[in-house]
Design an enzyme around this catalytic site. Structure first.
Site, PDB file in Angstrom:
ATOM      1  N   ASP A  12      49.124  39.252  42.851  1.00 33.97           N
ATOM      2  CA  ASP A  12      47.696  39.025  43.019  1.00 33.97           C
ATOM      3  C   ASP A  12      46.860  39.924  42.116  1.00 33.97           C
ATOM      4  OD1 ASP A  12      45.402  37.955  45.071  1.00 33.97           O
ATOM      5  OD2 ASP A  12      45.074  40.066  44.581  1.00 33.97           O
ATOM      6  N   VAL A  64      43.442  35.872  44.959  1.00 31.10           N
ATOM      7  CA  VAL A  64      44.223  34.922  44.151  1.00 31.10           C
ATOM      8  C   VAL A  64      45.369  34.345  44.964  1.00 31.10           C
ATOM      9  CG1 VAL A  64      45.678  34.673  42.121  1.00 31.10           C
ATOM     10  CG2 VAL A  64      43.569  35.987  41.967  1.00 31.10           C
ATOM     11  N   ASP A  65      46.108  35.186  45.675  1.00 32.42           N
ATOM     12  CA  ASP A  65      47.201  34.681  46.501  1.00 32.42           C
ATOM     13  C   ASP A  65      46.690  33.666  47.509  1.00 32.42           C
ATOM     14  OD1 ASP A  65      49.361  35.997  45.404  1.00 32.42           O
ATOM     15  OD2 ASP A  65      49.270  37.690  46.777  1.00 32.42           O
ATOM     16  N   MET A  66      45.566  33.963  48.146  1.00 33.75           N
ATOM     17  CA  MET A  66      45.089  33.090  49.216  1.00 33.75           C
ATOM     18  C   MET A  66      44.518  31.788  48.683  1.00 33.75           C
ATOM     19  SD  MET A  66      43.769  35.772  52.108  1.00 33.75           S
ATOM     20  CE  MET A  66      44.122  34.626  53.443  1.00 33.75           C
TER      21      MET A  66
END
Length: 408
Positions: free
Chosen positions: A142, A170-172
């Site tokens: 991320d 970003v991950d989510m």
């Protein structure tokens, strides 16, 4: 309890860390039967604490792994691979975030194997940068993607320099896009009868949320700079100091600005040449802040926000995590879920009228000392013989799978 909008959909979740598990929790909350397959040592995030909600269950892990049945497989072994093939033969969706080339070692090459052996399967693949290209095959994280996608370059201010966003944005957003992609592919399968690969990368998703900074760059050519809480296109749109706490105000048009300054007792500011329209306010942002904060010095953030919202000027006090959890509107929206074992989490923000989300399986399930019940899947119960479906499903099986999911 509603069966959920995705009842009848079976998901094999090989993912770990955040993006993939967040995607599959979204699906699980809405009724999909998600089987989370972990390596014998478990998902890395089980140990990402303190805090822990139970032995082997960090709060981090618990936040993105509810409503899932869990099992452990060593996919480096033939027995583990056979069990996985058994699961996939009866699944609708596969979600994974392995490095490029890993699946191929197990006879599951995304191009050569999966579409032929499991033509019904929707395969969601989450990677850092994709399989090919200048950065293809590299692992993604991320914070690294926040740095490389431009997000850090516009976060912070002139005194801090580029800064990481304070949550794994970003991950989510990659997990969200993966879930959307899975639903698109399932809908298309109703017509075609075939699954397909759904590819999402952290790099692409990081770039995709660079709004309005990339559109501004495309339109004006200037490289965006970090502006802290200020909006690059709108003023006033920032956090402002009051006599007690900070309030965030977003006066997005001239009418809202006029109501704001009128409420603060300085209606003439709306006619001041420095502030007469948004372009003027942007050019005189510092002077505008000085004027507004002087007018707010005798009030509190919470009181002012309530008053401004009452006259149609968007505003809100800046709350911390404890204040958010205790806020009466959080309770009204049922945004905190608590299981019988005491484990709490953030509820689904997707509210469907007839088939709402449900919370059936605590993430503490199946763990020594946990009271959430045992929802683990025994690897010995997997029908390994179903892995012998081979390179093609026969037409009758395929039609049944398609019609079953079309009606779900």
């Amino acid at each position: 309890m509603s069966a959920g909008a995705l009842a009848g959909i079976t998901v094999v979740d090989l993912s770990r860390i955040l993006g993939g598990p967040y995607c599959t929790q979204i699906l699980a909350d809405h009724g999909a039967d998600v089987i989370k397959v972990e390596p014998p040592a478990g998902d890395d995030t089980r140990s990402w604490g303190p805090p822990f909600v139970a032995p082997e269950v960090s709060s981090y892990f618990a936040g993105i792994n509810r409503n899932k049945r869990m099992m452990a497989l060593d996919l480096r072994t033939e027995e583990g691979q056979d069990a996985l093939h058994g699961l996939l033969a009866g699944a609708d969706v596969l979600v994974e975030n392995f490095k490029t080339g890993t699946l191929a070692k197990w006879g599951l090459d995304p191009v050569e194997d999966i579409p032929h052996r499991y033509p019904h399967l929707v395969h969601a693949s989450i990677t850092g940068f994709g399989d090919d290209g200048p950065l293809g095959g590299r692992p993604g994280y991320d914070a690294i993607i926040q740095a490389m996608s431009g997000l850090m370059s516009v976060n912070g201010d002139s005194s801090t320099g580029p800064m990481r966003i304070g949550m794994p944005a970003v991950d989510m957003v990659t997990g969200l896009n993966a879930a959307i992609g899975v639903l698109m592919a399932l809908q298309e399968r109703v017509t075609s009868g075939r699954g397909q690969r759904v590819e999402t990368t952290l790099f692409d998703c990081g770039i995709s949320v660079m709004h309005p900074h990339l559109p501004n760059f495309f339109g004006g050519g200037s490289v965006p700079k970090p502006t802290g809480n200020d909006h690059p296109n709108i003023a006033p749109y920032s956090a402002f100091a009051t006599g007690s706490g900070q309030v965030f105000i977003t006066a997005g048009n001239d009418g809202q600005f006029a109501r704001l300054v009128d409420h603060l007792g300085a209606p003439g500011l709306a006619e001041d040449p420095r502030f007469v329209d948004n372009a003027a306010r942007l050019g005189n942002r510092d002077a505008l802040r000085t004027e507004l904060e002087a007018l707010m010095a005798e009030t509190s953030a919470e009181k002012l926000a309530e008053e401004l919202m009452g006259i149609g000027v968007p505003a809100g006090p800046i709350l911390d995590a404890a204040e958010v959890v205790e806020h009466p509107h959080t309770a009204h929206r049922e945004m905190v879920v608590e299981f019988d074992d005491g484990c709490r989490g953030v509820a689904s923000p997707i509210k469907l009228a007839r088939t709402p989300a449900s919370y059936r399986i605590s993430p503490v399930q199946g763990v020594a000392g946990g009271s959430g019940g045992d929802s683990r899947v025994d690897a010995d119960s997997v029908d390994v013989e179903s892995a012998g479906v081979g390179d093609q499903l026969d037409a009758e099986q395929h039609a049944f799978s398609t019609s079953r999911n079309a009606s779900a």
